[in-house]
Design a protein around this motif. Structure first.
Motif, PDB file in Angstrom:
ATOM      1  N   GLU A 102     -87.461 -96.558-138.527  1.00 34.58           N
ATOM      2  CA  GLU A 102     -86.273 -96.610-139.381  1.00 34.58           C
ATOM      3  C   GLU A 102     -85.356 -95.409-139.210  1.00 34.58           C
ATOM      4  O   GLU A 102     -84.250 -95.404-139.735  1.00 34.58           O
ATOM      5  N   SER A 103     -85.774 -94.411-138.434  1.00 31.73           N
ATOM      6  CA  SER A 103     -84.921 -93.235-138.269  1.00 31.73           C
ATOM      7  C   SER A 103     -83.613 -93.579-137.562  1.00 31.73           C
ATOM      8  O   SER A 103     -82.565 -93.015-137.881  1.00 31.73           O
ATOM      9  N   ALA A 104     -83.638 -94.508-136.614  1.00 28.78           N
ATOM     10  CA  ALA A 104     -82.402 -94.907-135.929  1.00 28.78           C
ATOM     11  C   ALA A 104     -81.460 -95.600-136.914  1.00 28.78           C
ATOM     12  O   ALA A 104     -80.255 -95.344-136.907  1.00 28.78           O
ATOM     13  N   SER A 105     -82.004 -96.453-137.767  1.00 25.88           N
ATOM     14  CA  SER A 105     -81.170 -97.131-138.762  1.00 25.88           C
ATOM     15  C   SER A 105     -80.586 -96.125-139.746  1.00 25.88           C
ATOM     16  O   SER A 105     -79.414 -96.213-140.120  1.00 25.88           O
ATOM     17  N   THR A 106     -81.394 -95.174-140.156  1.00 26.64           N
ATOM     18  CA  THR A 106     -80.909 -94.133-141.060  1.00 26.64           C
ATOM     19  C   THR A 106     -79.803 -93.325-140.391  1.00 26.64           C
ATOM     20  O   THR A 106     -78.771 -93.025-141.001  1.00 26.64           O
ATOM     21  N   LEU A 107     -80.007 -92.994-139.125  1.00 27.72           N
ATOM     22  CA  LEU A 107     -79.006 -92.239-138.374  1.00 27.72           C
ATOM     23  C   LEU A 107     -77.700 -93.018-138.259  1.00 27.72           C
ATOM     24  O   LEU A 107     -76.608 -92.461-138.429  1.00 27.72           O
ATOM     25  N   LEU A 108     -77.793 -94.310-138.001  1.00 25.16           N
ATOM     26  CA  LEU A 108     -76.586 -95.131-137.914  1.00 25.16           C
ATOM     27  C   LEU A 108     -75.861 -95.200-139.258  1.00 25.16           C
ATOM     28  O   LEU A 108     -74.635 -95.095-139.312  1.00 25.16           O
ATOM     29  N   ASP A 109     -76.609 -95.363-140.344  1.00 24.46           N
ATOM     30  CA  ASP A 109     -75.981 -95.380-141.671  1.00 24.46           C
ATOM     31  C   ASP A 109     -75.269 -94.065-141.957  1.00 24.46           C
ATOM     32  O   ASP A 109     -74.173 -94.048-142.517  1.00 24.46           O
ATOM     33  N   MET A 110     -75.894 -92.954-141.569  1.00 26.22           N
ATOM     34  CA  MET A 110     -75.251 -91.652-141.756  1.00 26.22           C
ATOM     35  C   MET A 110     -73.976 -91.550-140.916  1.00 26.22           C
ATOM     36  O   MET A 110     -72.959 -91.018-141.377  1.00 26.22           O
ATOM     37  N   LEU A 111     -74.030 -92.079-139.713  1.00 27.20           N
ATOM     38  CA  LEU A 111     -72.858 -92.059-138.839  1.00 27.20           C
ATOM     39  C   LEU A 111     -71.712 -92.848-139.462  1.00 27.20           C
ATOM     40  O   LEU A 111     -70.557 -92.402-139.427  1.00 27.20           O
ATOM     41  N   TYR A 112     -72.004 -94.005-140.047  1.00 26.41           N
ATOM     42  CA  TYR A 112     -70.963 -94.796-140.701  1.00 26.41           C
ATOM     43  C   TYR A 112     -70.320 -94.001-141.836  1.00 26.41           C
ATOM     44  O   TYR A 112     -69.100 -94.001-142.003  1.00 26.41           O
ATOM     45  N   LYS A 113     -71.154 -93.292-142.608  1.00 26.69           N
ATOM     46  CA  LYS A 113     -70.629 -92.513-143.729  1.00 26.69           C
ATOM     47  C   LYS A 113     -69.781 -91.349-143.245  1.00 26.69           C
ATOM     48  O   LYS A 113     -68.704 -91.094-143.790  1.00 26.69           O
ATOM     49  N   VAL A 114     -70.261 -90.625-142.248  1.00 29.41           N
ATOM     50  CA  VAL A 114     -69.515 -89.484-141.718  1.00 29.41           C
ATOM     51  C   VAL A 114     -68.178 -89.949-141.135  1.00 29.41           C
ATOM     52  O   VAL A 114     -67.151 -89.298-141.307  1.00 29.41           O
ATOM     53  N   GLY A 115     -68.191 -91.082-140.463  1.00 23.08           N
ATOM     54  CA  GLY A 115     -66.966 -91.621-139.873  1.00 23.08           C
ATOM     55  C   GLY A 115     -66.078 -92.328-140.880  1.00 23.08           C
ATOM     56  O   GLY A 115     -65.025 -92.842-140.533  1.00 23.08           O
ATOM     57  N   PHE A 117     -66.651 -95.180-142.426  1.00 30.22           N
ATOM     58  CA  PHE A 117     -66.639 -96.612-142.165  1.00 30.22           C
ATOM     59  C   PHE A 117     -67.510 -97.308-143.206  1.00 30.22           C
ATOM     60  O   PHE A 117     -68.463 -96.731-143.705  1.00 30.22           O
ATOM     61  N   ASN A 118     -67.185 -98.553-143.489  1.00 33.50           N
ATOM     62  CA  ASN A 118     -68.115 -99.371-144.258  1.00 33.50           C
ATOM     63  C   ASN A 118     -68.461-100.589-143.413  1.00 33.50           C
ATOM     64  O   ASN A 118     -67.812-100.878-142.415  1.00 33.50           O
ATOM     65  N   ARG A 119     -69.477-101.300-143.810  1.00 30.34           N
ATOM     66  CA  ARG A 119     -69.966-102.428-142.994  1.00 30.34           C
ATOM     67  C   ARG A 119     -68.919-103.529-142.849  1.00 30.34           C
ATOM     68  O   ARG A 119     -68.846-104.175-141.816  1.00 30.34           O
ATOM     69  N   LEU A 120     -68.112-103.738-143.865  1.00 32.04           N
ATOM     70  CA  LEU A 120     -67.073-104.757-143.776  1.00 32.04           C
ATOM     71  C   LEU A 120     -66.052-104.398-142.698  1.00 32.04           C
ATOM     72  O   LEU A 120     -65.669-105.249-141.894  1.00 32.04           O
ATOM     73  N   GLN A 121     -65.642-103.140-142.661  1.00 30.96           N
ATOM     74  CA  GLN A 121     -64.686-102.701-141.639  1.00 30.96           C
ATOM     75  C   GLN A 121     -65.267-102.884-140.242  1.00 30.96           C
ATOM     76  O   GLN A 121     -64.597-103.382-139.338  1.00 30.96           O
ATOM     77  N   ILE A 122     -66.515-102.487-140.074  1.00 26.61           N
ATOM     78  CA  ILE A 122     -67.159-102.592-138.768  1.00 26.61           C
ATOM     79  C   ILE A 122     -67.323-104.058-138.377  1.00 26.61           C
ATOM     80  O   ILE A 122     -67.048-104.450-137.238  1.00 26.61           O
ATOM     81  N   SER A 123     -67.747-104.886-139.325  1.00 25.79           N
ATOM     82  CA  SER A 123     -67.910-106.311-139.041  1.00 25.79           C
ATOM     83  C   SER A 123     -66.596-106.948-138.626  1.00 25.79           C
ATOM     84  O   SER A 123     -66.545-107.725-137.668  1.00 25.79           O
TER      85      SER A 123
END
Length: 162
Positions: A102-115, A117-123
């Motif tokens: 789950e560390s990769a998923s956690t890292l990706l979620d952190m990247l979205y926050k730092v950038g 971004f929210n999931r709707l925007q990315i989708s």
């Protein structure tokens, strides 16, 4: 992720998987074939309309691979090509990418926050990433560059995990 499945005329099969979010972005390539001659056919003198000659195994754009495989199919050198595009939103996406912790998923979620971004925007962006007209009217140059950088960062994280 883009997965190309190739079939030869004598039961040969090959799979080419590209870890890329964008059709026009280079990604890491995984290649498997059940026949050496078929593998050589697929890997030798790879050429695309937009990219010229390229080394498929060194990592390349899914767009180049598609053009190359369509050429081989048109010339009747391979029997069939199919493409499966796997979206990051699919629940089994990490499994298909061989991300087992789950560390990769956690890292990706952190990247979205730092950038920011929210999931709707990315989708929304991923859904329309191949529609240049839509992107040019929806996003300004700065936003488009942010999304492109996000895609590159995600691919980098995925490479670290493999």
């Amino acid at each position: 992720m883009f997965i190309f499945k190739c079939e030869g005329f004598n039961q040969e099969q090959a799979t080419i998987q590209v870890t890329s979010l964008l059709w026009t972005e280079s990604g890491e390539v995984t290649f498997n074939a059940n026949d050496d001659s078929f593998a050589c056919l697929l890997l030798t003198q790879c050429k695309s309309d937009s990219g010229g000659f390229f080394n498929l195994l060194a990592g390349c754009k899914p767009q180049f691979i598609e053009q190359w495989l369509e050429y081989l199919e048109e010339k009747k050198l391979i029997k069939k090509v199919s493409l499966q595009q796997i979206d990051y939103k699919e629940t089994d996406y990490p499994i298909k990418l061989a991300l087992d912790d789950e560390s990769a998923s956690t890292l990706l979620d952190m990247l979205y926050k730092v950038g920011n971004f929210n999931r709707l925007q990315i989708s929304r962006y991923l859904k329309n990433r191949n529609n240049i007209t839509y992107l040019s009217t929806k996003y300004d140059k700065t936003d488009l560059q942010r999304y492109m950088q996000l895609g590159k960062a995600i691919n980098f994280i995925l490479k670290l995990k493999k």
